[in-house]
Scaffold this motif. Structure first.
Motif: not given
Length: 153
Positions: A123-127
């Motif tokens: 995962w994209n850390n922010d998503s």
């Protein structure tokens, strides 16, 4: 049986190489699973790593439910497999993620590896945080689900 569990932060380098977390790498190597199949998740903006044997089982399961001679079903199968990429872990436990996959989920540097049963999600850390269910809603849904299970009586 392979089972991954964990939520591990990592960084992807400028060449889109990343170390598979040691806990996951140990499980893969002990099962002689150095080949991984990468695919964007069907429902979420994340990438899914399938150990080769898990991928083969999933493809066989999907194929068994579809008719090769039905145009729409063949298109579904094609789309599922065309978006997949074969990756090999190097001797150091790194994989090279093709840039187009990084672009699909908006990854630039910080990612999270999640162990999800027999697959690993990236995962994209922010998503990731945006997709998680509120704690109260989560507990209510789990309670309702488990209360409807006759095995829990």
């Amino acid at each position: 049986m392979l089972q991954f569990l964990g939520n591990i932060e990592a960084k992807i380098d400028a060449k889109a190489r990343i170390f598979v977390p040691a806990a996951f790498r140990k499980i893969l190597q002990s099962s002689a699973q150095n080949t991984l199949i990468l695919r964007k998740d069907i429902f979420q903006d994340c990438l899914v790593l399938y150990p080769l044997q898990v991928w083969d089982d999933e493809v066989a399961k999907l194929r068994s439910r579809l008719n090769r001679w039905d145009k729409e079903q063949q298109a579904l199968f094609r789309q599922f497999v065309v978006d997949a990429e074969r990756l090999e872990m190097d001797a150091n436990g790194r994989i090279l993620i093709p840039k187009r996959y990084c672009q699909m989920i908006g990854v630039t540097s910080d990612v999270r590896f999640l162990g999800v049963d027999n697959t690993i999600e990236i995962w994209n850390n922010d998503s990731l945080e945006q997709t998680l269910i509120d704690a109260d809603a989560f507990s209510s849904r789990i309670q309702a689900l488990m209360n409807n299970d006759p095995q829990n009586d």
